[in-house]
Design an enzyme around this catalytic site. Sequence first.
Site: not given
Ligand code: FE
Ligand code: ZN
Length: 239
Positions: A54, A56, A58-59, A112, A131, A169
């Site tokens: 996805h 976001h 942090d990905h 998400h 996530d 995570h």
């Molecule tokens: Fe994440």
């Molecule tokens: Zn995420």
Amino acid sequence: MKIQIIRCLKDNYSYLIIDETNLNACIVDPGESKPIIDFVESNNINLKYILNTHHHFDHVDGNTELKKKYNSSVIGFSGDRDRIPKIDILVNDQEIWREDNFEAKIYHTPGHTSGHIAFHFFKEKKIFTGDTLFSLGCGRIFEGTYEQMFNSLKKIKSLPKDTEIYCGHEYTLQNSNFCASYDTNNLQLKNKITKIKEKLRNGLPTIPSNLDEELQCNIFLKADDLQTFSKLRDLKDNF
Ligand code: FE
Ligand code: ZN
């Protein structure tokens, strides 16, 4: 295929899927480029593909740098073509993505985010869930509905029980506290928590988990109707 777990940012996991016959590799969700470059350089890996679950940060934050350095192709959900940096190959629900010796079925798993996907390497019985599904938890619902998330988890629940789960995570310990407080007499959960704590004490990831254990221990997968699931999700948001 060998999976190398690479820690990124505070508590993210990126996964390097390495074809040991030729050292070609895919990286799943590079939240940053530095730790991935370090591993790739010291192991002579050909980083050919970047797989994003996805959009976001942090990905995907490693996408641009890694693509620039290794000329890798970026694979992501067609609906997120405007949100995934440097995307090259657009994939859709139920499609099989194949390149070199890599083969993964795509599952659209909204909830998400609206464009979240999971990559199921069915020959290796491994799924990269980002996530959507965590060990002993599930992602927060940011863009979708409870029903979408419930149905997304249902897709994962129907895979073979010996499927290994690689999530985005290291949230397992916090998640286990929530499961334990609402599922007090679950012996398998208690045993899993003992193992989790031992791994963390030794500085090891608690990942991968496997679907069989998650079905027994993950309270969000145990919820078999939408109402129960939604209530648990609300409780977890305020836990
Ligand atoms: Fe994440
Ligand atoms: Zn995420």
